[in-house]
Design a protein around this motif. Sequence first.
Motif, PDB file in Angstrom:
ATOM      1  N   ALA A  45      -4.772   0.776 -13.183  1.00 27.36           N
ATOM      2  CA  ALA A  45      -6.061   1.118 -13.913  1.00 27.36           C
ATOM      3  C   ALA A  45      -7.131   0.058 -13.607  1.00 27.36           C
ATOM      4  CB  ALA A  45      -5.638   1.089 -15.520  1.00 27.36           C
ATOM      5  N   ASP A  46      -6.660  -1.101 -13.503  1.00 25.55           N
ATOM      6  CA  ASP A  46      -7.865  -2.149 -13.398  1.00 25.55           C
ATOM      7  C   ASP A  46      -8.240  -2.634 -11.759  1.00 25.55           C
ATOM      8  OD1 ASP A  46      -8.696  -2.386 -16.018  1.00 25.55           O
ATOM      9  OD2 ASP A  46      -7.067  -3.354 -16.478  1.00 25.55           O
ATOM     10  N   ALA A  47      -7.399  -2.059 -11.065  1.00 22.75           N
ATOM     11  CA  ALA A  47      -7.503  -2.608  -9.499  1.00 22.75           C
ATOM     12  C   ALA A  47      -8.685  -1.858  -8.925  1.00 22.75           C
ATOM     13  CB  ALA A  47      -6.217  -2.063  -8.907  1.00 22.75           C
ATOM     14  N   ASP A  48      -9.542  -2.784  -7.950  1.00 26.11           N
ATOM     15  CA  ASP A  48     -10.493  -2.255  -7.343  1.00 26.11           C
ATOM     16  C   ASP A  48      -9.969  -1.469  -6.032  1.00 26.11           C
ATOM     17  OD1 ASP A  48     -12.663  -3.864  -8.495  1.00 26.11           O
ATOM     18  OD2 ASP A  48     -11.172  -5.371  -7.968  1.00 26.11           O
ATOM     19  N   ALA A  49      -8.780  -1.728  -5.613  1.00 28.53           N
ATOM     20  CA  ALA A  49      -8.212  -1.234  -4.524  1.00 28.53           C
ATOM     21  C   ALA A  49      -6.632  -0.913  -4.498  1.00 28.53           C
ATOM     22  CB  ALA A  49      -8.618  -1.727  -3.222  1.00 28.53           C
ATOM     23  N   LEU A  50      -6.320   0.347  -4.044  1.00 33.25           N
ATOM     24  CA  LEU A  50      -4.902   0.600  -4.138  1.00 33.25           C
ATOM     25  C   LEU A  50      -4.468   0.774  -2.828  1.00 33.25           C
ATOM     26  CD1 LEU A  50      -4.423   3.373  -6.802  1.00 33.25           C
ATOM     27  CD2 LEU A  50      -4.470   0.828  -7.298  1.00 33.25           C
ATOM     28  N   ILE A  51      -3.122   0.271  -2.542  1.00 32.96           N
ATOM     29  CA  ILE A  51      -2.444   0.746  -1.450  1.00 32.96           C
ATOM     30  C   ILE A  51      -1.206   1.386  -1.648  1.00 32.96           C
ATOM     31  CG2 ILE A  51      -1.031  -0.265   0.515  1.00 32.96           C
ATOM     32  CD1 ILE A  51      -2.716  -2.549   0.677  1.00 32.96           C
ATOM     33  N   THR A  52      -1.121   2.766  -1.493  1.00 35.05           N
ATOM     34  CA  THR A  52      -0.095   3.685  -1.980  1.00 35.05           C
ATOM     35  C   THR A  52       0.827   4.156  -0.881  1.00 35.05           C
ATOM     36  OG1 THR A  52      -1.831   5.496  -1.540  1.00 35.05           O
ATOM     37  CG2 THR A  52      -1.547   4.604  -3.952  1.00 35.05           C
ATOM     38  N   GLN A  53       1.970   4.485  -1.220  1.00 31.44           N
ATOM     39  CA  GLN A  53       2.915   4.950  -0.404  1.00 31.44           C
ATOM     40  C   GLN A  53       3.020   6.509  -0.186  1.00 31.44           C
ATOM     41  OE1 GLN A  53       4.278   2.434   1.084  1.00 31.44           O
ATOM     42  NE2 GLN A  53       3.292   0.981  -0.581  1.00 31.44           N
ATOM     43  N   LEU A  54       3.631   7.108   0.599  1.00 27.33           N
ATOM     44  CA  LEU A  54       3.325   8.486   0.799  1.00 27.33           C
ATOM     45  C   LEU A  54       4.323   9.224  -0.280  1.00 27.33           C
ATOM     46  CD1 LEU A  54       6.325   9.700   2.437  1.00 27.33           C
ATOM     47  CD2 LEU A  54       5.102   8.688   4.251  1.00 27.33           C
ATOM     48  N   ARG A  55       5.301   8.419  -1.134  1.00 29.80           N
ATOM     49  CA  ARG A  55       5.918   9.459  -2.139  1.00 29.80           C
ATOM     50  C   ARG A  55       5.350   9.021  -3.449  1.00 29.80           C
ATOM     51  NH1 ARG A  55       8.216   6.273  -4.988  1.00 29.80           N
ATOM     52  NH2 ARG A  55       9.554   8.019  -6.052  1.00 29.80           N
ATOM     53  N   ASP A  56       4.223   8.390  -3.369  1.00 33.61           N
ATOM     54  CA  ASP A  56       3.385   8.199  -4.670  1.00 33.61           C
ATOM     55  C   ASP A  56       2.455   9.571  -4.980  1.00 33.61           C
ATOM     56  OD1 ASP A  56       4.455   5.511  -4.817  1.00 33.61           O
ATOM     57  OD2 ASP A  56       2.439   4.743  -3.862  1.00 33.61           O
ATOM     58  N   GLN A  57       2.960  10.212  -5.855  1.00 32.99           N
ATOM     59  CA  GLN A  57       1.950  11.433  -6.325  1.00 32.99           C
ATOM     60  C   GLN A  57       0.597  10.904  -7.027  1.00 32.99           C
ATOM     61  OE1 GLN A  57       2.242  14.428  -5.265  1.00 32.99           O
ATOM     62  NE2 GLN A  57       4.179  13.554  -4.188  1.00 32.99           N
ATOM     63  N   VAL A  58      -0.211  10.744  -6.192  1.00 31.84           N
ATOM     64  CA  VAL A  58      -1.420  10.319  -6.732  1.00 31.84           C
ATOM     65  C   VAL A  58      -2.365  11.573  -6.898  1.00 31.84           C
ATOM     66  CG1 VAL A  58      -3.473   9.005  -6.344  1.00 31.84           C
ATOM     67  CG2 VAL A  58      -1.329   8.271  -4.903  1.00 31.84           C
ATOM     68  N   ASP A  59      -2.082  12.288  -8.023  1.00 30.17           N
ATOM     69  CA  ASP A  59      -2.561  13.599  -8.622  1.00 30.17           C
ATOM     70  C   ASP A  59      -3.941  13.495  -9.356  1.00 30.17           C
ATOM     71  OD1 ASP A  59      -1.722  12.640 -11.018  1.00 30.17           O
ATOM     72  OD2 ASP A  59       0.058  14.082 -10.844  1.00 30.17           O
ATOM     73  N   ARG A  60      -4.540  14.513  -9.774  1.00 32.22           N
ATOM     74  CA  ARG A  60      -5.748  14.255 -10.693  1.00 32.22           C
ATOM     75  C   ARG A  60      -5.715  13.574 -11.911  1.00 32.22           C
ATOM     76  NH1 ARG A  60     -10.419  17.334 -10.674  1.00 32.22           N
ATOM     77  NH2 ARG A  60      -9.748  17.928  -8.652  1.00 32.22           N
ATOM     78  N   GLU A  61      -4.701  13.649 -12.690  1.00 34.25           N
ATOM     79  CA  GLU A  61      -4.323  12.704 -13.625  1.00 34.25           C
ATOM     80  C   GLU A  61      -4.414  11.299 -13.062  1.00 34.25           C
ATOM     81  OE1 GLU A  61      -0.430  12.827 -15.101  1.00 34.25           O
ATOM     82  OE2 GLU A  61      -0.801  11.435 -16.803  1.00 34.25           O
ATOM     83  N   ALA A  73      -6.074   3.454  -0.311  1.00 36.08           N
ATOM     84  CA  ALA A  73      -5.730   3.263   1.140  1.00 36.08           C
ATOM     85  C   ALA A  73      -4.187   3.656   1.166  1.00 36.08           C
ATOM     86  CB  ALA A  73      -5.745   1.952   1.656  1.00 36.08           C
ATOM     87  N   ASN A  74      -3.876   4.783   1.543  1.00 41.02           N
ATOM     88  CA  ASN A  74      -2.599   5.339   1.751  1.00 41.02           C
ATOM     89  C   ASN A  74      -1.788   4.741   2.893  1.00 41.02           C
ATOM     90  OD1 ASN A  74      -0.766   7.161   0.199  1.00 41.02           O
ATOM     91  ND2 ASN A  74      -0.977   8.678   1.948  1.00 41.02           N
ATOM     92  N   TYR A  75      -0.640   4.149   2.555  1.00 43.40           N
ATOM     93  CA  TYR A  75       0.160   3.615   3.888  1.00 43.40           C
ATOM     94  C   TYR A  75       0.965   4.537   4.552  1.00 43.40           C
ATOM     95  CZ  TYR A  75       3.161  -0.052   6.077  1.00 43.40           C
ATOM     96  OH  TYR A  75       4.036  -0.686   6.818  1.00 43.40           O
ATOM     97  N   ALA A  76       0.347   5.371   5.303  1.00 42.38           N
ATOM     98  CA  ALA A  76       0.766   6.422   6.070  1.00 42.38           C
ATOM     99  C   ALA A  76      -0.430   7.387   6.465  1.00 42.38           C
ATOM    100  CB  ALA A  76       1.363   7.482   5.103  1.00 42.38           C
ATOM    101  N   VAL A  77      -0.004   8.216   7.595  1.00 43.84           N
ATOM    102  CA  VAL A  77      -0.915   8.882   8.281  1.00 43.84           C
ATOM    103  C   VAL A  77      -1.036  10.229   7.429  1.00 43.84           C
ATOM    104  CG1 VAL A  77       0.466  10.292   9.910  1.00 43.84           C
ATOM    105  CG2 VAL A  77      -2.104   9.946  10.349  1.00 43.84           C
ATOM    106  N   GLY A  78      -0.107  10.806   6.994  1.00 40.54           N
ATOM    107  CA  GLY A  78      -0.251  11.851   5.898  1.00 40.54           C
ATOM    108  C   GLY A  78      -0.863  11.645   4.566  1.00 40.54           C
ATOM    109  N   TYR A  79      -1.524  12.443   3.998  1.00 42.67           N
ATOM    110  CA  TYR A  79      -2.203  11.902   2.763  1.00 42.67           C
ATOM    111  C   TYR A  79      -1.976  13.242   1.638  1.00 42.67           C
ATOM    112  CZ  TYR A  79      -6.259  14.008   5.209  1.00 42.67           C
ATOM    113  OH  TYR A  79      -6.848  14.760   6.072  1.00 42.67           O
ATOM    114  N   ASN A  80      -1.057  14.043   2.157  1.00 43.40           N
ATOM    115  CA  ASN A  80      -0.748  15.154   1.064  1.00 43.40           C
ATOM    116  C   ASN A  80      -0.408  14.922  -0.315  1.00 43.40           C
ATOM    117  OD1 ASN A  80       1.849  14.612   2.998  1.00 43.40           O
ATOM    118  ND2 ASN A  80       2.575  15.485   1.188  1.00 43.40           N
ATOM    119  N   ASN A  81       0.043  13.600  -0.432  1.00 40.28           N
ATOM    120  CA  ASN A  81       0.472  12.953  -1.777  1.00 40.28           C
ATOM    121  C   ASN A  81      -0.820  12.627  -2.480  1.00 40.28           C
ATOM    122  OD1 ASN A  81       0.022  10.922   0.392  1.00 40.28           O
ATOM    123  ND2 ASN A  81       0.785   9.408  -1.420  1.00 40.28           N
ATOM    124  N   ILE A  82      -1.851  12.857  -2.183  1.00 39.74           N
ATOM    125  CA  ILE A  82      -3.177  12.261  -2.861  1.00 39.74           C
ATOM    126  C   ILE A  82      -4.054  13.523  -3.293  1.00 39.74           C
ATOM    127  CG2 ILE A  82      -5.125  10.901  -2.620  1.00 39.74           C
ATOM    128  CD1 ILE A  82      -3.639   8.943  -1.009  1.00 39.74           C
TER     129      ILE A  82
END
Length: 322
Positions: A45-61, A73-82
């Motif tokens: 919530a308070d981060a200026d930047a996120l490094i996410t993994q391909l299994r993290d569901q970074v959905d609308r909520e 910054a997704n740690y993957a080439v695919g970004y279908n999780n975001i």
Amino acid sequence: MIVRVFVTYDIPDKGIKMLIEHGCEVDVYKGEEFLPKEEMIKRAADADALITQLRDQVDREFVYSLKKTKIIANYAVGYNNIDVDAAKERGIYVTNTPGVLTEATADIAFALLLAVARRIVEADRFVREGKFVGWKPKLFLGYDLFGKTLGIVGMGRIGQAVARRALGFGMNIVYHNRRRLPEHIERQYHAKYLSLEELMKVSDFITIHTPLTKETYHLIDGEKISLMKPTAILVNTARGPVVDEQALYEALKEGRIAGAGFDVYENEPELTPGLEKLNNVVLLPHIGSATYETRERMSEMVALNIIDVMEGRIPRNLVYEI
Ligand code: GLV
Ligand code: GLV
């Protein structure tokens, strides 16, 4: 201003060190178990930047719960999780790690092609179980790659890297892509453009290299699988949902196709029940980019994108058009 970066799962050091050297405060989740979504949302919530993994569901909520975040910054080439649309609406950059994992992923696709065609895993198990009593003319017969037709579905960077390997193995290349490639590139790989239906019919081996999008969900469905030769082998190192896994499982079980290699699954990490019992499949735990060198470069790349934003630039690997 202190820039706070939250990393949802521990990654190789290089990028973390770069961020610290740039004065960032980096909060890396170091647990072995994955963070439950609510906790991830709380820490992000308070981060200026996120490094996410391909299994993290970074959905609308998730995206709308972020208060200060400027970049995911997704740690993957695919970004279908975001949910990229939601991020864009909120003015949050989304970046990925293209290019650096191309060769490693092409290697895994090829490793799977060879492993399934030559029954490497089954044969290894046979030796370990003490069943090897001597050379036999018909022991573990598989299929040649040489002289066969490889169908590449998705002829982007990774698809083309697989094509380069296939040329070295003496294979003929056909491909399908959203857009046909320029002629000079086709010539470079001696690659023939086909409709997906044609490709499914004529290929001895099929390898998937499309991103997962609305358009590619179940691109390879039961109908497409039914077009395959009974001796054909399919390999997926892209994203599971591009293939209807249940339909593929049934074709494998009924011997309608010869085999398949999986690095990704439709409901990862769950498998279609029964898949693990089949002998004509090789099952990997999503390790396409898993080399020391590549994962280190991916770490560097997520950091560079965050540093771009800290220093007022548009991040170099932005996944959407501004
Ligand atoms: C791996 O699957 C990736 O998208 O980087
Ligand atoms: C990945 O690097 C691709 O776009 O093929």
